[in-house]
Design a protein around this motif. Structure first.
Motif, mmCIF file in Angstrom:
data_model
loop_
_atom_site.group_PDB
_atom_site.id
_atom_site.type_symbol
_atom_site.label_atom_id
_atom_site.label_comp_id
_atom_site.label_asym_id
_atom_site.label_seq_id
_atom_site.Cartn_x
_atom_site.Cartn_y
_atom_site.Cartn_z
ATOM 1 N N LEU A 1 -10.425 48.514 1.444
ATOM 2 C CA LEU A 1 -11.574 47.895 0.921
ATOM 3 C C LEU A 1 -11.458 48.482 -0.312
ATOM 4 O O LEU A 1 -11.539 47.400 -1.344
ATOM 5 C CB LEU A 1 -12.739 47.634 1.483
ATOM 6 C CG LEU A 1 -13.296 47.244 2.961
ATOM 7 C CD1 LEU A 1 -13.871 47.640 3.529
ATOM 8 C CD2 LEU A 1 -12.948 45.936 2.582
ATOM 9 N N ASN A 2 -11.431 49.144 -0.878
ATOM 10 C CA ASN A 2 -11.583 50.191 -2.467
ATOM 11 C C ASN A 2 -10.171 48.856 -3.249
ATOM 12 O O ASN A 2 -10.763 49.058 -4.375
ATOM 13 C CB ASN A 2 -11.262 51.078 -2.073
ATOM 14 C CG ASN A 2 -12.566 52.221 -2.423
ATOM 15 O OD1 ASN A 2 -13.369 51.711 -2.049
ATOM 16 N ND2 ASN A 2 -12.052 53.371 -1.842
ATOM 17 N N GLN A 3 -8.978 48.973 -2.608
ATOM 18 C CA GLN A 3 -8.206 48.311 -3.114
ATOM 19 C C GLN A 3 -8.198 46.796 -3.557
ATOM 20 O O GLN A 3 -7.029 45.961 -3.841
ATOM 21 C CB GLN A 3 -7.014 48.365 -2.636
ATOM 22 C CG GLN A 3 -6.615 50.465 -2.743
ATOM 23 C CD GLN A 3 -6.645 50.420 -4.174
ATOM 24 O OE1 GLN A 3 -5.911 49.855 -5.508
ATOM 25 N NE2 GLN A 3 -6.569 51.633 -4.652
ATOM 26 N N GLY A 4 -9.025 46.155 -3.019
ATOM 27 C CA GLY A 4 -9.240 45.009 -3.258
ATOM 28 C C GLY A 4 -9.043 43.506 -1.678
ATOM 29 O O GLY A 4 -8.920 43.088 -1.842
ATOM 30 N N ALA A 5 -9.458 44.138 -0.610
ATOM 31 C CA ALA A 5 -9.098 43.753 0.299
ATOM 32 C C ALA A 5 -10.275 42.610 1.086
ATOM 33 O O ALA A 5 -11.287 43.551 0.147
ATOM 34 C CB ALA A 5 -8.796 44.808 1.875
ATOM 35 N N LEU A 6 -10.408 41.930 1.246
ATOM 36 C CA LEU A 6 -11.025 40.560 1.778
ATOM 37 C C LEU A 6 -11.998 40.630 2.604
ATOM 38 O O LEU A 6 -12.982 40.611 3.006
ATOM 39 C CB LEU A 6 -10.446 39.003 1.445
ATOM 40 C CG LEU A 6 -9.685 38.972 -0.424
ATOM 41 C CD1 LEU A 6 -9.124 37.403 -0.279
ATOM 42 C CD2 LEU A 6 -10.720 38.662 -0.612
ATOM 43 N N SER A 7 -10.901 42.083 3.615
ATOM 44 C CA SER A 7 -11.319 41.736 4.778
ATOM 45 C C SER A 7 -10.789 43.036 5.387
ATOM 46 O O SER A 7 -8.859 42.943 4.797
ATOM 47 C CB SER A 7 -11.728 40.779 5.962
ATOM 48 O OG SER A 7 -10.551 39.763 6.166
ATOM 49 N N VAL A 8 -11.048 43.568 6.069
ATOM 50 C CA VAL A 8 -9.914 44.587 7.303
ATOM 51 C C VAL A 8 -10.635 44.528 9.164
ATOM 52 O O VAL A 8 -11.433 44.124 9.049
ATOM 53 C CB VAL A 8 -10.138 46.117 7.057
ATOM 54 C CG1 VAL A 8 -9.218 46.715 7.506
ATOM 55 C CG2 VAL A 8 -9.729 46.214 5.085
ATOM 56 N N THR A 9 -9.591 44.060 9.704
ATOM 57 C CA THR A 9 -9.610 44.276 10.868
ATOM 58 C C THR A 9 -9.022 45.276 11.451
ATOM 59 O O THR A 9 -7.807 45.891 11.311
ATOM 60 C CB THR A 9 -8.982 42.754 11.668
ATOM 61 O OG1 THR A 9 -9.624 41.695 10.758
ATOM 62 C CG2 THR A 9 -9.259 42.481 12.737
#
Length: 301
Positions: A23-31
């Motif tokens: 998320l810190n690296q710009g992920a729009l979502s993490v599943t």
């Protein structure tokens, strides 16, 4: 439009840290998904357990510099990345794709579950119009399917029914459309009760025939309907899980009238004996019915 999706294999104790880095690296979502076919059943209240082997799938904009992303993640971790792979995800009408995956299902000779966007295959059958939603129960899971199969082949005319842990209300609605006179739907999730009411309305169920309540209000509801909480109903259905079924046994065995029936589902094969034992003093159980690894128990008080 498309996206870049990064899949990383990790362990449960590292998953949350890796999720935050993504998320810190710009992920729009993490599943987070199971990576080793490990079922997680009956977590405690407030618990959100993870699988021992967990796969994280992070979605990034399509113009993300993959090499820089991987280098940055490795530096943040302080060591080489775990096993990973990358794919391009093409934009789709995801809602339409989900709808296409849900089609009409038949149970017995006369009962169908039909999504609202499809024409019933047999207009003369008992058709329950039901769309997938947040509350559990569409007929696709073996535990619900086994209950529907039983309802479809057993007389429902004039019965009073309690659906304990009603979810979407599918089992109570099926019983009513098959001839039951009254269904009391009980769930500890207010959203499930709302879904039950909406699904009942969609199927033309008279509001006076389907009542909903939280578990703590069941006695009051029974007294209002029957004049006494000891009256008992004709059929009790509980399609939940083995742990709650065992814990609730002292309560559930008192809900059917003498000679009334009980149907329990949501039980894994290895849990059958323990559930059976919890009800043995009050309920004469029939032989278990199984589908895949799941068990349905039927008995008479």
């Amino acid at each position: 439009m498309s996206w870049l999706q990064l899949h990383l294999d990790t362990q449960a104790d590292n998953a949350e840290h890796l999720e935050q880095l993504l998320l810190n690296q710009g992920a729009l979502s993490v599943t987070l998904q199971d990576n080793a076919d490990q079922p997680l059943l009956e977590p405690g209240v407030g618990e959100t357990p993870l699988w021992d082997a967990t796969k994280l799938s992070a979605l990034f904009p399509q113009n993300t510099d993959l090499e820089n992303l991987l280098d940055a993640l490795s530096q943040e971790l302080g060591h080489a990345l775990p096993s990973y792979d990358v794919e391009r995800v093409v934009d789709e009408d995801w809602e339409r794709r989900c709808l296409d995956d849900f089609s009409a299902m038949q149970f017995g000779q006369q009962l169908w579950i039909v999504p609202s966007w499809q024409t019933p295959p047999d207009p003369n059958a008992c058709n329950i119009i039901l769309d997938p939603g947040l509350a559990f129960g569409t007929g696709t899971h073996p535990t619900t399917a086994m209950c529907l199969e039983w309802l479809a082949v057993n007389p429902m005319n004039g019965l009073s029914v309690i659906d304990y842990g009603c979810g979407s209300g599918i089992l109570a609605i099926a019983a009513l459309l098959l001839g039951a006179e009254l269904a009391i739907c009980v769930d500890n999730d207010p959203q499930a009760l709302m879904a039950t009411v909406a699904n009942a309305e969609q199927n033309g169920i008279d509001a006076s025939k389907l009542l909903t309540c939280l578990p703590e209000a069941l006695d009051k509801t029974l007294k209002q309907q029957f004049g006494s909480i000891e009256h008992g109903c004709d059929l009790v259905i509980a399609n939940i899980l083995a742990g709650p079924l065992i814990e609730l046994a002292p309560r559930l065995v008192n809900l059917p009238r003498d000679g009334g029936q009980i149907m329990l589902s949501g039980i894994l094969s290895e849990q059958c004996s323990a559930v059976n034992a919890a009800y043995a003093s009050a309920i004469a159980m029939q032989l278990p019915h199984s589908t895949d690894q799941w068990i349905r128990l039927n008995g008479q008080k």
